[in-house]
Motif scaffolding. Structure first.
Motif, PDB file in Angstrom:
ATOM      1  N   PRO A  84       3.710   9.518  -5.504  1.00  0.00           N
ATOM      2  CA  PRO A  84       2.810  10.297  -4.639  1.00  0.00           C
ATOM      3  C   PRO A  84       2.150   9.463  -3.545  1.00  0.00           C
ATOM      4  CG  PRO A  84       2.281  10.611  -6.959  1.00  0.00           C
ATOM      5  CD  PRO A  84       3.224   9.452  -6.882  1.00  0.00           C
ATOM      6  N   LEU A  85       2.050   8.162  -3.771  1.00  0.00           N
ATOM      7  CA  LEU A  85       1.384   7.318  -2.772  1.00  0.00           C
ATOM      8  C   LEU A  85       2.267   7.123  -1.546  1.00  0.00           C
ATOM      9  CD1 LEU A  85      -0.117   4.612  -5.165  1.00  0.00           C
ATOM     10  CD2 LEU A  85      -1.272   6.599  -4.184  1.00  0.00           C
ATOM     11  N   THR A  86       3.546   6.806  -1.764  1.00  0.00           N
ATOM     12  CA  THR A  86       4.424   6.608  -0.604  1.00  0.00           C
ATOM     13  C   THR A  86       4.582   7.911   0.169  1.00  0.00           C
ATOM     14  OG1 THR A  86       6.371   6.966  -1.982  1.00  0.00           O
ATOM     15  CG2 THR A  86       5.746   4.690  -1.583  1.00  0.00           C
ATOM     16  N   VAL A  87       4.656   9.030  -0.564  1.00  0.00           N
ATOM     17  CA  VAL A  87       4.798  10.324   0.132  1.00  0.00           C
ATOM     18  C   VAL A  87       3.563  10.579   0.997  1.00  0.00           C
ATOM     19  CG1 VAL A  87       4.996  12.821  -0.153  1.00  0.00           C
ATOM     20  CG2 VAL A  87       6.298  11.296  -1.655  1.00  0.00           C
ATOM     21  N   THR A  88       2.393  10.442   0.407  1.00  0.00           N
ATOM     22  CA  THR A  88       1.159  10.778   1.142  1.00  0.00           C
ATOM     23  C   THR A  88       0.973   9.840   2.330  1.00  0.00           C
ATOM     24  OG1 THR A  88       0.223  11.494  -0.959  1.00  0.00           O
ATOM     25  CG2 THR A  88      -1.304  11.268   0.879  1.00  0.00           C
ATOM     26  N   LEU A  89       1.247   8.563   2.126  1.00  0.00           N
ATOM     27  CA  LEU A  89       1.094   7.615   3.241  1.00  0.00           C
ATOM     28  C   LEU A  89       2.071   7.939   4.372  1.00  0.00           C
ATOM     29  CD1 LEU A  89       0.686   4.338   1.151  1.00  0.00           C
ATOM     30  CD2 LEU A  89      -1.049   5.318   2.668  1.00  0.00           C
ATOM     31  N   GLY A  90       3.164   8.581   4.028  1.00  0.00           N
ATOM     32  CA  GLY A  90       4.160   8.908   5.044  1.00  0.00           C
ATOM     33  C   GLY A  90       3.853  10.177   5.826  1.00  0.00           C
ATOM     34  N   ALA A 136       0.040  -1.194   3.091  1.00  0.00           N
ATOM     35  CA  ALA A 136      -0.265  -0.116   2.136  1.00  0.00           C
ATOM     36  C   ALA A 136       1.023   0.490   1.596  1.00  0.00           C
ATOM     37  CB  ALA A 136      -1.116   0.958   2.811  1.00  0.00           C
ATOM     38  N   LEU A 137       1.990   0.708   2.478  1.00  0.00           N
ATOM     39  CA  LEU A 137       3.275   1.277   2.041  1.00  0.00           C
ATOM     40  C   LEU A 137       4.023   0.308   1.125  1.00  0.00           C
ATOM     41  CD1 LEU A 137       4.471   3.148   5.244  1.00  0.00           C
ATOM     42  CD2 LEU A 137       4.439   4.113   2.924  1.00  0.00           C
ATOM     43  N   ASP A 138       3.983  -0.977   1.455  1.00  0.00           N
ATOM     44  CA  ASP A 138       4.633  -1.964   0.591  1.00  0.00           C
ATOM     45  C   ASP A 138       4.020  -1.949  -0.807  1.00  0.00           C
ATOM     46  OD1 ASP A 138       6.299  -2.777   2.603  1.00  0.00           O
ATOM     47  OD2 ASP A 138       5.088  -4.523   3.192  1.00  0.00           O
ATOM     48  N   ILE A 139       2.678  -1.914  -0.847  1.00  0.00           N
ATOM     49  CA  ILE A 139       1.987  -1.918  -2.145  1.00  0.00           C
ATOM     50  C   ILE A 139       2.337  -0.652  -2.925  1.00  0.00           C
ATOM     51  CG2 ILE A 139      -0.306  -1.738  -3.207  1.00  0.00           C
ATOM     52  CD1 ILE A 139      -1.354  -3.525  -0.890  1.00  0.00           C
ATOM     53  N   ALA A 140       2.349   0.480  -2.222  1.00  0.00           N
ATOM     54  CA  ALA A 140       2.672   1.754  -2.885  1.00  0.00           C
ATOM     55  C   ALA A 140       4.096   1.731  -3.421  1.00  0.00           C
ATOM     56  CB  ALA A 140       2.490   2.904  -1.899  1.00  0.00           C
ATOM     57  N   ARG A 141       5.025   1.179  -2.647  1.00  0.00           N
ATOM     58  CA  ARG A 141       6.436   1.136  -3.054  1.00  0.00           C
ATOM     59  C   ARG A 141       6.629   0.274  -4.297  1.00  0.00           C
ATOM     60  NH1 ARG A 141       8.066  -0.166   2.096  1.00  0.00           N
ATOM     61  NH2 ARG A 141       8.037   1.886   3.060  1.00  0.00           N
ATOM     62  N   ASP A 142       5.816  -0.779  -4.410  1.00  0.00           N
ATOM     63  CA  ASP A 142       5.947  -1.683  -5.564  1.00  0.00           C
ATOM     64  C   ASP A 142       5.710  -0.960  -6.887  1.00  0.00           C
ATOM     65  OD1 ASP A 142       6.602  -3.810  -4.015  1.00  0.00           O
ATOM     66  OD2 ASP A 142       4.632  -4.792  -4.100  1.00  0.00           O
ATOM     67  N   GLU A 143       4.990   0.158  -6.832  1.00  0.00           N
ATOM     68  CA  GLU A 143       4.780   0.903  -8.082  1.00  0.00           C
ATOM     69  C   GLU A 143       6.125   1.402  -8.624  1.00  0.00           C
ATOM     70  OE1 GLU A 143       1.424   3.502  -8.468  1.00  0.00           O
ATOM     71  OE2 GLU A 143       2.534   4.872  -9.758  1.00  0.00           O
ATOM     72  N   THR A 144       6.988   1.857  -7.719  1.00  0.00           N
ATOM     73  CA  THR A 144       8.300   2.357  -8.151  1.00  0.00           C
ATOM     74  C   THR A 144       9.270   1.211  -8.419  1.00  0.00           C
ATOM     75  OG1 THR A 144       8.003   4.376  -6.870  1.00  0.00           O
ATOM     76  CG2 THR A 144      10.257   3.799  -7.466  1.00  0.00           C
ATOM     77  N   THR A 145       9.293   0.238  -7.534  1.00  0.00           N
ATOM     78  CA  THR A 145      10.345  -0.781  -7.639  1.00  0.00           C
ATOM     79  C   THR A 145       9.992  -1.914  -8.618  1.00  0.00           C
ATOM     80  OG1 THR A 145       9.394  -1.920  -5.726  1.00  0.00           O
ATOM     81  CG2 THR A 145      11.175  -0.349  -5.295  1.00  0.00           C
ATOM     82  N   LYS A 146       8.681  -2.215  -8.747  1.00  0.00           N
ATOM     83  CA  LYS A 146       8.308  -3.341  -9.615  1.00  0.00           C
ATOM     84  C   LYS A 146       7.392  -2.945 -10.775  1.00  0.00           C
ATOM     85  CE  LYS A 146       8.496  -6.543  -5.683  1.00  0.00           C
ATOM     86  NZ  LYS A 146       7.657  -7.326  -4.750  1.00  0.00           N
ATOM     87  N   GLY A 147       6.971  -1.682 -10.810  1.00  0.00           N
ATOM     88  CA  GLY A 147       6.080  -1.245 -11.890  1.00  0.00           C
ATOM     89  C   GLY A 147       4.673  -1.784 -11.756  1.00  0.00           C
TER      90      GLY A 147
END
Ligand code: SF4
Length: 320
Positions: free
Chosen positions: A168-174, A265-276
């Motif tokens: 939801p974070l990457t979507v909202t930031l986008g 912010a997008l990098d940090i949000a993406r890390d939730e999916t890619t790195k947990g």
């Protein structure tokens, strides 16, 4: 109530609100449900801001968390599934002076309400959106939701869910005009309070994803985080969510993050999916984006006669 002003004159407040003034019906969520923590925090924020209960409105869709308006002694609207956000936009558009809050869940907002989610964020009306994300449909008894982790065994996917969880974070930031995006856990009361307070004070749409305990259906998901907080990444910045020194010690992992920096912010949000790595704190804030609630309020102050004349003039355009 009265106090003394700096010039020694009396500061008389006709009304002083306590927590009791905001408490509605007794909450019927399960014992240990994270929703109780969010409700108590909302009561405190309204009390601390001394907002008249009749000037606040809580709007929800369908789901466990959407019972929240019943538990507030403010105005409230328990809407239909996925429609909390358009209802809130409608209220804010016609009654811009009201303090508008939205209580919605991962099923309600990210699935059936996903289209409204995109447009509500783009409108950037001045409201606070609380996403109670327990990563499961609780009210309808353990069905896979958009944020359920892959392989989670549910009543709709007894062998395990097939897909990676929606982020939801990457979507909202986008989304164009996103102006306040934060994430928090429900089991840290000071952080929850500071996050919701900052969201409430922001002028524009504040999107707060609250990672919420559902001990009945997905106890393991949040237990894991509670037992090992090194999976959480605390975001710190002087423009972010205030974090007391004692509180910071509870998070072994933290980093500085300037909330005006969308790329990071997008990098940090993406890390939730890619790195947990699950961020908590303020990912993004932009106070320069216009609020559609201000634009849609133009002309509210004209007389009833003028409104009728304007309506007739508009209808005349279709006369043949
Ligand atoms: Fe809370 Fe889960 Fe119970 Fe719903 S089912 S009230 S989310 S603990």
């Amino acid at each position: 109530m009265f106090g003394i002003k700096a010039d020694w004159s009396l500061d008389i407040q006709e009304r002083y609100f306590t927590i009791d003034d905001y408490e509605g019906n007794e909450a019927r969520w399960c014992d240990g449900c994270g929703d109780h923590a969010v409700l108590a925090t909302a009561h405190r924020i309204l009390r601390d801001a001394q907002l008249p209960p009749e000037k606040s409105v809580f709007i929800s869709g369908i789901g466990c968390s959407s019972r929240m308006p019943h538990y507030m002694a403010t105005y409230g609207l328990h809407g239909t599934h996925g429609r909390a956000l358009p209802l809130a936009c409608g209220v804010k558009s016609r009654r811009p002076e009201l303090d508008v809050w939205v209580a919605t869940g991962d099923g309600d907002c990210f699935s059936i309400g996903a289209g409204h989610w995109i447009h509500a964020v783009r409108y950037n009306m001045d409201m606070t959106i609380l996403i109670f994300d327990n990563q499961i449909y609780g009210l309808t008894k353990k069905q896979t939701s958009p944020t359920s982790p892959i392989d989670l065994k549910t009543n709709t996917h007894p062998e395990g869910s097939f897909l990676d969880a929606l982020n939801p974070l990457t979507v909202t930031l986008g989304i164009t005009n996103a102006s306040f995006v934060a994430q928090v856990i429900d089991w840290n009361p000071p952080l929850l309070y500071e996050t919701l307070k900052a969201a409430h004070e922001h002028k524009g749409t504040s999107f707060v994803r609250i990672i919420q305990r559902c001990p009945v259906f997905v106890d393991g998901i949040t237990k894991e985080l509670q037992n090992d907080s090194s999976k959480l990444l605390l975001l710190k910045h002087h423009d972010g969510i205030p974090v007391a020194a004692g509180l910071e010690r509870l998070f072994p992992e933290s980093r500085e993050h300037d909330p005006s920096d969308m790329t990071t912010a997008l990098d940090i949000a993406r890390d939730e999916t890619t790195k947990g790595i699950i961020p908590v704190g303020l990912l993004y804030k932009n106070e320069d984006i216009p609020c559609y609630s201000d634009l849609s309020a133009l002309g509210h102050d004209i007389t009833d006669e003028d409104k009728i004349a304007a309506t007739n003039k508009a209808l005349d355009a279709f006369a043949i």
